[in-house]
Design a protein around this motif. Structure first.
Motif, short mmCIF file in Angstrom:
data_model
loop_
_atom_site.label_atom_id
_atom_site.label_comp_id
_atom_site.label_asym_id
_atom_site.label_seq_id
_atom_site.Cartn_x
_atom_site.Cartn_y
_atom_site.Cartn_z
N ARG A 114 8.96 -43.61 -11.37
CA ARG A 114 8.45 -43.96 -12.70
C ARG A 114 9.40 -44.94 -13.40
O ARG A 114 10.60 -44.97 -13.11
N HIS A 115 8.84 -45.68 -14.35
CA HIS A 115 9.66 -46.47 -15.27
C HIS A 115 10.09 -45.59 -16.43
O HIS A 115 9.60 -44.47 -16.61
N GLN A 116 11.00 -46.11 -17.24
CA GLN A 116 11.54 -45.30 -18.34
C GLN A 116 10.48 -44.88 -19.34
O GLN A 116 10.59 -43.83 -19.97
N ASP A 117 9.42 -45.69 -19.46
CA ASP A 117 8.34 -45.33 -20.38
C ASP A 117 7.35 -44.33 -19.75
O ASP A 117 6.35 -43.96 -20.37
N GLY A 118 7.63 -43.90 -18.54
CA GLY A 118 6.80 -42.90 -17.88
C GLY A 118 5.72 -43.46 -16.99
O GLY A 118 5.09 -42.71 -16.24
N THR A 119 5.48 -44.76 -17.04
CA THR A 119 4.45 -45.36 -16.20
C THR A 119 4.92 -45.43 -14.75
O THR A 119 6.13 -45.48 -14.47
N GLU A 120 3.97 -45.44 -13.85
CA GLU A 120 4.30 -45.45 -12.43
C GLU A 120 4.84 -46.81 -11.99
O GLU A 120 4.35 -47.85 -12.40
N ASP A 121 5.83 -46.78 -11.14
CA ASP A 121 6.31 -47.99 -10.47
C ASP A 121 5.23 -48.44 -9.50
O ASP A 121 4.41 -47.64 -9.02
N LYS A 122 5.22 -49.73 -9.17
CA LYS A 122 4.23 -50.22 -8.20
C LYS A 122 4.50 -49.68 -6.80
O LYS A 122 3.60 -49.63 -5.95
N VAL A 123 5.75 -49.28 -6.55
CA VAL A 123 6.08 -48.62 -5.29
C VAL A 123 6.35 -47.15 -5.62
O VAL A 123 7.44 -46.79 -6.08
N THR A 124 5.35 -46.33 -5.43
CA THR A 124 5.47 -44.91 -5.79
C THR A 124 4.57 -44.07 -4.90
O THR A 124 3.69 -44.59 -4.20
N MET A 125 4.82 -42.77 -4.92
CA MET A 125 4.06 -41.79 -4.13
C MET A 125 4.00 -42.17 -2.64
O MET A 125 3.00 -41.99 -1.97
N TYR A 126 5.09 -42.68 -2.14
CA TYR A 126 5.19 -42.98 -0.72
C TYR A 126 5.92 -41.83 -0.02
O TYR A 126 6.65 -41.05 -0.63
N GLY A 127 5.69 -41.72 1.27
CA GLY A 127 6.32 -40.66 2.05
C GLY A 127 5.52 -40.39 3.30
O GLY A 127 4.98 -41.32 3.92
N GLY A 128 5.39 -39.13 3.67
CA GLY A 128 4.66 -38.80 4.89
C GLY A 128 4.55 -37.31 5.09
O GLY A 128 5.07 -36.51 4.31
N ASP A 129 3.87 -36.94 6.17
CA ASP A 129 3.64 -35.55 6.54
C ASP A 129 4.47 -35.18 7.76
O ASP A 129 4.77 -36.04 8.60
N THR A 130 4.82 -33.91 7.86
CA THR A 130 5.51 -33.45 9.06
C THR A 130 4.61 -33.64 10.28
O THR A 130 3.41 -33.41 10.22
N ALA A 131 5.21 -34.07 11.37
CA ALA A 131 4.47 -34.27 12.62
C ALA A 131 4.77 -33.18 13.64
O ALA A 131 4.17 -33.12 14.70
#
Length: 204
Positions: A114-131
C-alpha cells in the motif's frame, strides 16, 4: 453344483468389495497427512498473534543494503482460523503486509503493498501457492501466474521466477526470497517480543 458355485463366488465377492473399498481407505489415511504439516506450520505462526519481533538481514546480496540500515519488525497482527496478516515494517515504511491463507490445496502467500494514503500499489497482492506439503517448519511458495503477469506489466521481468519461503522454529522466523542469482533472507528473533509498531498503511 449350485451350492458349490455359491461357495466359490462369495469369497470372490468379498475380495472384490475389499479391493473397491481399499482406495477409499487409502485416501482417507493419506489426505490428513498432507494437511497436517501445513496446519502445524500455520498454528506455530498463529501462536504469536498480537506480538511483534525484530529482525535482521542475514543474506549477503548487495541489493539488500537498504534493508540492513533500517529497523525490521514483523507483527503477527490479524489472525483467524484461515488467514494470518503479518505486516513487515522497514524503518518508517509501513507499506508491506504478508497475507497467509489456507486454501483447498494448501497455503497461499500474498504480499499486500500500500501507499501511505492506504491505496494499493500497482505491484501488490503477488505471491503464490504451496506446490508441496512442505514441513511443519518450512513452507515454499512458487510464484503464481497472476503475479508473473503483474511483474511483466510493471517491468519486473527479473522477478518472474521468484519463490518465497517461510521458516519457523521455537526461536526464529525467517522470510526468504530466492531465484537465480538472488537470495534474500531476514531472520526474526521470536524469543524477544518488541513494542507494537504502527498500523500498516491501509489497515488501520
Amino acid at each position: 453344483m449350485e451350492n458349490i458355485m455359491k461357495t466359490i463366488a462369495l469369497p470372490h465377492l468379498g475380495l472384490a468389495s475389499l479391493l473397491i473399498a481399499a482406495p477409499v481407505f487409502a485416501n482417507a489415511a493419506t489426505e490428513p497427512a498432507f494437511a497436517m504439516e501445513q496446519e502445524a506450520f500455520f498454528t506455530q505462526l498463529a501462536s504469536h498473534c498480537g506480538k511483534a519481533f525484530a529482525g535482521k538481514v542475514v543474506s549477503k546480496d548487495n541489493a539488500d543494503a537498504a534493508f540492513r540500515d533500517k529497523s525490521l519488525v514483523m507483527h503477527v497482527r490479524e489472525c483467524s482460523d484461515s488467514e494470518l496478516k503479518i505486516p513487515f515494517h522497514v524503518g518508517d515504511d509501513h507499506s508491506r503486509t504478508w497475507v497467509i491463507t489456507k486454501t483447498a490445496q494448501g497455503l497461499r502467500l500474498k504480499h499486500d503493498h500500500r501507499h501511505q494514503d492506504g491505496t494499493e500499489d500497482k505491484v501488490t497482492m503477488y505471491g503464490g501457492d504451496t506446490a508441496s506439503v512442505g514441513t511443519s517448519q518450512k513452507q515454499s511458495f512458487p510464484i503464481d501466474q497472476a503475479s508473473i503477469d503483474n511483474f511483466m506489466q510493471n517491468g519486473l521481468t527479473q522477478s518472474v521466477t521468484n519463490v518465497w519461503h517461510m521458516e519457523v522454529t521455537s526461536s526464529t522466523f525467517s522470510y526468504l526470497l530466492t531465484r537465480e542469482n538472488r537470495h534474500f533472507q531476514v531472520d526474526f528473533d521470536l524469543s524477544l517480543p518488541q513494542p507494537i509498531p504502527p498500523a500498516p498503511w491501509g489497515h488501520e
